[in-house]
Design a protein around this motif. Structure first.
Motif, PDB file in Angstrom:
ATOM      1  N   UNK A 198      47.113 106.538  15.075  1.00  0.00           N
ATOM      2  CA  UNK A 198      48.166 106.917  16.032  1.00  0.00           C
ATOM      3  C   UNK A 198      48.294 105.880  17.146  1.00  0.00           C
ATOM      4  N   UNK A 199      47.155 105.293  17.549  1.00  0.00           N
ATOM      5  CA  UNK A 199      47.212 104.221  18.549  1.00  0.00           C
ATOM      6  C   UNK A 199      47.991 103.034  17.997  1.00  0.00           C
ATOM      7  N   UNK A 200      47.745 102.723  16.735  1.00  0.00           N
ATOM      8  CA  UNK A 200      48.440 101.617  16.068  1.00  0.00           C
ATOM      9  C   UNK A 200      49.941 101.893  16.002  1.00  0.00           C
ATOM     10  N   UNK A 201      50.278 103.150  15.733  1.00  0.00           N
ATOM     11  CA  UNK A 201      51.690 103.554  15.672  1.00  0.00           C
ATOM     12  C   UNK A 201      52.377 103.326  17.028  1.00  0.00           C
TER      13      UNK A 201
ATOM     14  N   UNK B  35      39.411  98.364  13.161  1.00  0.00           N
ATOM     15  CA  UNK B  35      40.540  97.535  13.599  1.00  0.00           C
ATOM     16  C   UNK B  35      40.721  96.308  12.707  1.00  0.00           C
ATOM     17  N   UNK B  36      39.607  95.861  12.115  1.00  0.00           N
ATOM     18  CA  UNK B  36      39.692  94.674  11.245  1.00  0.00           C
ATOM     19  C   UNK B  36      40.621  94.909  10.059  1.00  0.00           C
ATOM     20  N   UNK B  37      40.670  96.127   9.567  1.00  0.00           N
ATOM     21  CA  UNK B  37      41.453  96.365   8.348  1.00  0.00           C
ATOM     22  C   UNK B  37      42.687  97.248   8.580  1.00  0.00           C
ATOM     23  N   UNK B  38      42.741  97.921   9.734  1.00  0.00           N
ATOM     24  CA  UNK B  38      43.831  98.885   9.973  1.00  0.00           C
ATOM     25  C   UNK B  38      45.212  98.223   9.884  1.00  0.00           C
TER      26      UNK B  38
ATOM     27  N   UNK C 125      50.516  97.310   4.148  1.00  0.00           N
ATOM     28  CA  UNK C 125      50.604  97.655   2.719  1.00  0.00           C
ATOM     29  C   UNK C 125      51.184  99.054   2.557  1.00  0.00           C
ATOM     30  N   UNK C 126      50.656  99.993   3.347  1.00  0.00           N
ATOM     31  CA  UNK C 126      51.123 101.386   3.227  1.00  0.00           C
ATOM     32  C   UNK C 126      52.621 101.482   3.551  1.00  0.00           C
TER      33      UNK C 126
ATOM     34  N   UNK D  55      43.835 101.472  -0.583  1.00  0.00           N
ATOM     35  CA  UNK D  55      43.745 101.628   0.877  1.00  0.00           C
ATOM     36  C   UNK D  55      42.391 102.210   1.280  1.00  0.00           C
ATOM     37  N   UNK D  56      41.917 103.119   0.475  1.00  0.00           N
ATOM     38  CA  UNK D  56      40.628 103.769   0.759  1.00  0.00           C
ATOM     39  C   UNK D  56      39.473 102.779   0.553  1.00  0.00           C
TER      40      UNK D  56
END
Ligand code: GLY
Length: 395
Positions: free
Chosen positions: A304-307, A352-355, A361-362, A382-383
């Motif tokens: 949600x922070x990324x959003x 954070x490295x992969x988010x 991709x998502x 993704x998992x």
């Protein structure tokens, strides 16, 4: 509200008992403490003799896994949380339905001053004893008494354990909020909100599904502090109550582009509560069991922070604010504040490295998808490669 509740029942002969931790003691049947009655389970079952006949508590609860799971509702309704506080009064073979109903009504309508006409009641189909108490002892208009089936009005702690029929008290937030009365097709809306559940404990369910009677009928009640606060503070969304106001405005300062009504801020404010309390009570992020539930909640908050456009570490910074808001009522938070910040920060650094890459991709796959479905292979990638729990991808 918390102390009014405790004082009212203490004045009526109940022992005030401290909240127990979120990890139930010696109880492998349960992921987290999900109700006030959990610490009293052995008293209900007759396995231990209670040192008092009546108790009252304000219990910290997490519902994010197992039989009572609200994780997927957070951010979508006005009334669900992963972490919340449950106010409850308990009788261990002492009073039963009549006193439980009389106490609840007096506290709501006389002590807290909620108008009677705003309250609706449900009882289990066939429980005429409770229905008669509401109609004849309390004087409830019969239009506001509704019979419901077992899925609504038979309460169980988990797949096994103490259980019994219940009677629920709902508050009507009025026609400006969508939703229908309990038992109707639109009952899931936020207009009629269950604020208090009175459980009349009578049985134990075994792992083979058998029901046996417990030694004596008992009472277990649960009132949601956040929901009652919304009613008393005249707001229709739990996230608008005073407990959340400072947390949400504190989050909003981290994300200058957002305003306080943004749903993602509500989710983050909810999740910092559950994650901090879980860590304070001894859970650490991991890839299995309780630790994986914690990791999933943390990662959902970070998503949600990324959003909201965030690419930096932010979640751990909210610990200080939370401790300021809730450390007074829960000293375990202030005592462990350094551990909370360090644990959340290192978990955040990891993800954070992969988010960011995983989200790209998502989002590409979501854009290409015609029917809101993405391939299982994508969810797995993704998992496996990016650390996205499947429920985060779905969310
Ligand atoms: N134990 C009552 C409730 O959680 O609703």
């Amino acid at each position: 509200i918390r102390s009014t509740f405790l004082d009212y029942f203490q004045g009526n002969g109940h022992r005030v008992v401290e909240s127990s931790p979120l990890v139930p003691k010696d109880d492998p049947t349960l992921l987290f403490t999900n109700a006030g009655m959990v610490q009293f389970k052995d008293f209900f079952l007759g396995l231990k003799k209670p040192p008092y006949k009546r108790a009252v508590s304000a219990q910290r609860c997490v519902r994010a896994g197992g039989k009572h799971n609200d994780l997927d509702n957070v951010g979508f309704t006005a009334r669900h949380h992963t972490f919340f506080e449950m106010l409850g009064n308990f009788s261990f073979g002492d009073y039963f339905k009549e006193e439980a109903i009389l106490y609840s009504w007096e506290l709501l309508t006389e002590v807290l001053g909620i108008p009677k006409s705003k309250l609706w009641i449900t009882v289990l189909e066939g429980d005429d004893e409770s229905a008669n108490l509401w109609l004849n002892k309390i004087g409830l208009e019969k239009e506001r008494l509704i019979y419901c089936g077992e899925s609504d009005n038979f309460w169980m702690m988990g797949e096994t354990g103490p259980c019994g029929p219940c009677s629920e008290i709902f508050y009507d937030h009025g026609p400006s909020v969508p939703g229908g009365p309990p038992g109707s097709a639109t009952a899931d809306g936020d207009r009629f909100v269950e604020i208090w559940n009175l459980v009349f404990m009578q049985y134990e369910k075994s792992s083979t599904g058998q029901m046996s009677r417990i030694p004596a009928p008992c009472v277990d009640t649960g009132m949601g502090l956040e929901r009652v606060s919304a009613v008393l503070q005249g707001v229709t969304n739990n996230y608008d109550i005073d407990l959340f106001a400072k947390l949400i405005s504190g989050c909003a300062k981290i994300f200058p582009e957002s305003d306080v009504s943004n749903n993602s801020l509500k989710v983050i404010a909810d999740h910092i509560r559950s994650c901090s309390f879980l860590i304070a009570d001894g859970v650490l992020p991991s890839n299995e069991g309780r630790g994986y539930v914690l990791r999933r909640i943390i990662r959902r908050a970070l998503r949600h922070g990324h959003k909201l456009g965030n690419k930096e570490l932010f979640f751990y910074q909210l610990v200080e604010l939370l401790v300021r808001e809730m450390g007074g009522a829960y000293s375990v938070l202030s005592e462990k504040s350094d551990l909370l910040a360090v644990t959340l920060k290192s978990e955040e650094e990891r993800f954070l490295e992969t988010l960011d890459h995983g989200m790209k991709i998502l989002l590409e796959h979501i854009k290409k998808s015609k029917n809101k479905n993405i391939a299982g292979e994508v969810a797995f990638q993704l998992y496996d490669t990016y650390g996205f729990p499947v429920d985060l991808t779905a969310d």
